[in-house]
Design a protein around this motif. Structure first.
Motif, PDB file in Angstrom:
ATOM      1  N   GLU A   1       5.234 -12.224  33.221  1.00 45.35           N
ATOM      2  CA  GLU A   1       5.891 -12.485  33.940  1.00 45.35           C
ATOM      3  C   GLU A   1       6.886 -11.532  34.212  1.00 45.35           C
TER       4      GLU A   1
ATOM      5  N   THR B   1       4.806  -9.176  36.382  1.00 49.44           N
ATOM      6  CA  THR B   1       4.522  -9.212  37.936  1.00 49.44           C
ATOM      7  C   THR B   1       5.934  -9.256  38.396  1.00 49.44           C
ATOM      8  N   SER B   2       6.988  -9.980  38.323  1.00 45.00           N
ATOM      9  CA  SER B   2       8.147 -10.165  39.014  1.00 45.00           C
ATOM     10  C   SER B   2       8.289  -7.894  38.980  1.00 45.00           C
TER      11      SER B   2
ATOM     12  N   THR C   1       5.713  -6.544  41.501  1.00 44.54           N
ATOM     13  CA  THR C   1       6.481  -7.365  42.959  1.00 44.54           C
ATOM     14  C   THR C   1       7.310  -5.951  43.097  1.00 44.54           C
ATOM     15  N   VAL C   2       9.088  -6.436  42.559  1.00 39.46           N
ATOM     16  CA  VAL C   2      10.304  -5.158  43.265  1.00 39.46           C
ATOM     17  C   VAL C   2       9.511  -4.079  43.296  1.00 39.46           C
TER      18      VAL C   2
ATOM     19  N   PHE D   1       8.067 -12.153  47.387  1.00 39.19           N
ATOM     20  CA  PHE D   1       9.664 -12.782  47.111  1.00 39.19           C
ATOM     21  C   PHE D   1       9.248 -14.064  47.182  1.00 39.19           C
TER      22      PHE D   1
ATOM     23  N   VAL E   1      17.595  -9.606  42.113  1.00 41.14           N
ATOM     24  CA  VAL E   1      16.303  -8.886  41.790  1.00 41.14           C
ATOM     25  C   VAL E   1      16.245  -7.864  40.288  1.00 41.14           C
TER      26      VAL E   1
ATOM     27  N   VAL F   1      17.283 -11.261  37.392  1.00 40.20           N
ATOM     28  CA  VAL F   1      15.469 -11.394  37.756  1.00 40.20           C
ATOM     29  C   VAL F   1      14.967 -10.943  36.135  1.00 40.20           C
ATOM     30  N   LEU F   2      14.787  -8.988  36.678  1.00 39.63           N
ATOM     31  CA  LEU F   2      13.913  -8.623  36.085  1.00 39.63           C
ATOM     32  C   LEU F   2      14.659  -8.917  33.783  1.00 39.63           C
TER      33      LEU F   2
ATOM     34  N   ALA G   1      14.123 -11.752  31.760  1.00 39.57           N
ATOM     35  CA  ALA G   1      12.780 -11.796  31.583  1.00 39.57           C
ATOM     36  C   ALA G   1      12.588 -10.974  30.484  1.00 39.57           C
TER      37      ALA G   1
END
Length: 172
Positions: A24, A27-28, A31-32, A46, A65, A68-69, A72
């Protein structure tokens, strides 16, 4: 079920959760990174709200972000500590300084995640007044703060057990 078997089962479950949380977080992160390297792609990577926020105001996008990072990555770090805890737990001599340090670090990391998630939620609620973002997936934060408090109580009990065990060893 014996205690040793239960601890092995918990260790396996912790490994599975750790792998999932690493995927997870990875992936984040990628993606960023992709959003940063290729910002003009037609398909948003996103959720629609965050991609829309990126086109409107990229600084707010990067702050969310980052929250979120951080959440995680810290969750994955907690489960790495839990794996180390289950691996080094000795049922015949349960109170050790290593276990005490691991419990302390798990408690601290849980508290940090709770604070970061709470700040991220307040920030997201503030941004929702101007943009329609929806839920960002940080969690509430308050349940993590409560869990950190419960873990801290267990840490204090464990620390006291370690002191009693050391006093008993010195007495004998």
């Amino acid at each position: 079920m014996k205690t040793e078997q239960f601890l092995k089962l918990m260790n396996v479950a912790s490994w599975m959760i750790f792998v999932f949380l690493c995927m997870e977080a990875g992936t984040s992160f990628f993606t960023v990174l992709t959003e940063f390297l290729y910002p003009n792609e037609k398909e948003p990577l996103f959720s629609v709200g965050l991609s829309g926020l990126y086109t409107i105001h990229s600084n707010h996008f990067y702050v969310i972000v980052l929250f979120v990072l951080l959440v995680a990555i810290l969750k994955a770090l907690i489960f790495w500590r839990v794996i180390k805890l289950f691996s080094s737990l000795n049922l015949h001599h349960p109170f050790s300084p290593e276990i005490s340090k691991l419990l302390e670090s798990i408690c601290f990391l849980t508290f940090c995640i709770g604070i970061i998630a709470a700040i991220g939620n307040f920030y997201t609620k503030w941004l929702n007044k101007f943009y329609s973002l929806g839920q960002v997936g940080l969690g509430n934060g308050t349940e993590l703060l409560f869990m950190a408090g419960v873990l801290f109580v267990f840490y204090l009990l464990f620390k006291r057990g370690l002191e009693i065990q050391n006093d008993q060893e010195l007495t004998i």
